[in-house]
Design a protein around this motif. Structure first.
Motif, short mmCIF file in Angstrom:
data_model
loop_
_atom_site.label_atom_id
_atom_site.label_comp_id
_atom_site.label_asym_id
_atom_site.label_seq_id
_atom_site.Cartn_x
_atom_site.Cartn_y
_atom_site.Cartn_z
N THR A 1 0.85 -1.18 0.00
CA THR A 1 0.00 0.00 0.00
C THR A 1 0.89 1.23 0.00
OG1 THR A 1 -0.13 0.08 2.42
CG2 THR A 1 -1.86 -1.15 1.26
N CYS A 2 0.42 2.27 -0.63
CA CYS A 2 1.19 3.50 -0.72
C CYS A 2 0.24 4.67 -0.52
CB CYS A 2 1.86 3.58 -2.09
SG CYS A 2 2.87 5.05 -2.32
N THR A 3 0.59 5.58 0.40
CA THR A 3 -0.23 6.77 0.65
C THR A 3 0.69 7.98 0.75
OG1 THR A 3 -0.13 6.41 3.05
CG2 THR A 3 -2.04 5.52 1.89
N VAL A 4 0.12 9.14 0.44
CA VAL A 4 0.83 10.41 0.57
C VAL A 4 -0.03 11.32 1.43
CG1 VAL A 4 1.80 12.39 -0.66
CG2 VAL A 4 1.91 10.12 -1.70
N ASP A 5 0.58 11.90 2.48
CA ASP A 5 -0.21 12.76 3.36
C ASP A 5 -0.24 14.20 2.84
OD1 ASP A 5 2.16 14.04 4.16
OD2 ASP A 5 2.23 13.05 6.11
N ALA A 6 -0.91 15.08 3.56
CA ALA A 6 -1.08 16.47 3.14
C ALA A 6 0.24 17.23 3.06
CB ALA A 6 -2.03 17.18 4.10
N HIS A 7 1.27 16.75 3.75
CA HIS A 7 2.59 17.40 3.75
C HIS A 7 3.49 16.83 2.67
CE1 HIS A 7 1.41 19.33 7.45
NE2 HIS A 7 1.11 18.14 7.96
N GLY A 8 3.02 15.86 1.91
CA GLY A 8 3.80 15.28 0.84
C GLY A 8 4.67 14.10 1.26
N GLU A 9 4.54 13.66 2.51
CA GLU A 9 5.31 12.51 2.97
C GLU A 9 4.66 11.23 2.45
OE1 GLU A 9 7.19 12.28 6.97
OE2 GLU A 9 5.73 10.67 7.23
N VAL B 1 3.80 0.41 2.75
CA VAL B 1 3.82 -0.75 3.64
C VAL B 1 3.71 -2.00 2.78
CG1 VAL B 1 2.67 -1.97 5.54
CG2 VAL B 1 2.74 0.54 5.52
N ARG B 2 4.65 -2.89 2.98
CA ARG B 2 4.64 -4.17 2.26
C ARG B 2 4.48 -5.28 3.28
NH1 ARG B 2 9.62 -5.35 -1.51
NH2 ARG B 2 8.80 -3.41 -2.29
N ASP B 3 3.45 -6.09 3.09
CA ASP B 3 3.20 -7.24 3.97
C ASP B 3 3.83 -8.49 3.36
OD1 ASP B 3 1.63 -5.96 5.98
OD2 ASP B 3 -0.02 -5.88 4.55
N PHE B 4 4.55 -9.24 4.19
CA PHE B 4 5.18 -10.48 3.77
C PHE B 4 4.46 -11.66 4.41
CE2 PHE B 4 8.73 -7.41 3.59
CZ PHE B 4 9.09 -7.57 2.26
N PRO B 5 4.60 -12.85 3.83
CA PRO B 5 4.02 -14.04 4.46
C PRO B 5 4.56 -14.21 5.88
CG PRO B 5 4.80 -14.55 2.24
CD PRO B 5 5.28 -13.15 2.57
N GLY B 6 3.73 -14.69 6.75
CA GLY B 6 4.14 -14.90 8.13
C GLY B 6 3.91 -13.70 9.02
N GLY B 7 3.29 -12.64 8.49
CA GLY B 7 2.97 -11.48 9.31
C GLY B 7 4.04 -10.41 9.39
N THR B 8 5.14 -10.57 8.70
CA THR B 8 6.20 -9.56 8.69
C THR B 8 5.79 -8.40 7.80
OG1 THR B 8 7.84 -11.31 8.96
CG2 THR B 8 8.66 -9.17 8.29
N ARG B 9 6.15 -7.19 8.24
CA ARG B 9 5.86 -5.98 7.46
C ARG B 9 7.12 -5.18 7.25
NH1 ARG B 9 1.10 -2.61 10.10
NH2 ARG B 9 1.44 -1.50 8.18
N GLU B 10 7.19 -4.51 6.13
CA GLU B 10 8.27 -3.56 5.85
C GLU B 10 7.62 -2.20 5.65
OE1 GLU B 10 11.89 -4.08 3.08
OE2 GLU B 10 10.31 -3.15 1.86
N VAL B 11 8.08 -1.22 6.41
CA VAL B 11 7.53 0.13 6.32
C VAL B 11 8.60 1.05 5.75
CG1 VAL B 11 6.55 2.07 7.61
CG2 VAL B 11 6.04 -0.26 8.33
N THR B 12 8.21 1.87 4.77
CA THR B 12 9.10 2.85 4.16
C THR B 12 8.44 4.21 4.25
OG1 THR B 12 10.00 1.25 2.60
CG2 THR B 12 10.27 3.56 2.04
N GLN C 1 12.06 -3.35 8.66
CA GLN C 1 11.14 -4.45 8.96
C GLN C 1 11.02 -4.63 10.47
OE1 GLN C 1 12.26 -8.05 6.92
NE2 GLN C 1 12.03 -7.12 4.90
N THR C 2 11.83 -3.91 11.25
CA THR C 2 11.77 -4.04 12.70
C THR C 2 11.21 -2.79 13.37
OG1 THR C 2 14.10 -3.38 12.86
CG2 THR C 2 13.62 -5.73 12.84
N LEU C 3 11.56 -1.59 12.88
CA LEU C 3 10.99 -0.37 13.45
C LEU C 3 9.59 -0.18 12.90
CD1 LEU C 3 13.78 2.38 13.30
CD2 LEU C 3 12.73 1.39 15.33
#
Length: 75
Positions: A2-10, A14-25, A40-42
């Motif tokens: 999923t990809c979103t952009v907020d009002a400030h342009g940030e 979020v990428r979900d992996f099998p097993g419940g792991t997530r990567e946030v950018t 993937q940890t923070l």
């Protein structure tokens, strides 16, 4: 993913992996530069805190990092 952009342009990706792991950018513009942090940890608040604690770079520091290939310049 999923990809979103907020009002400030940030941008938030979020990428979900099998097993419940997530990567946030998070991608944020800082003056004439763009900063990207990924983990993937923070969680998202931890990455936002990291972005908020970055000191501003002078033009000379920015040029030096680009010269050393620690950051790149893309158009």
């Amino acid at each position: 993913m999923t990809c979103t952009v907020d009002a400030h342009g940030e941008m938030r990706m979020v990428r979900d992996f099998p097993g419940g792991t997530r990567e946030v950018t998070l991608i944020r513009r800082l003056r004439n530069a763009e900063c990207q942090v990924t983990s993937q940890t923070l969680d998202e608040p931890g990455l936002r805190h990291l972005l908020e604690t970055l000191p501003p770079l002078s033009d000379a520091e920015l040029k030096k990092l680009m010269r050393e290939k620690k950051i790149d310049h893309r158009i």
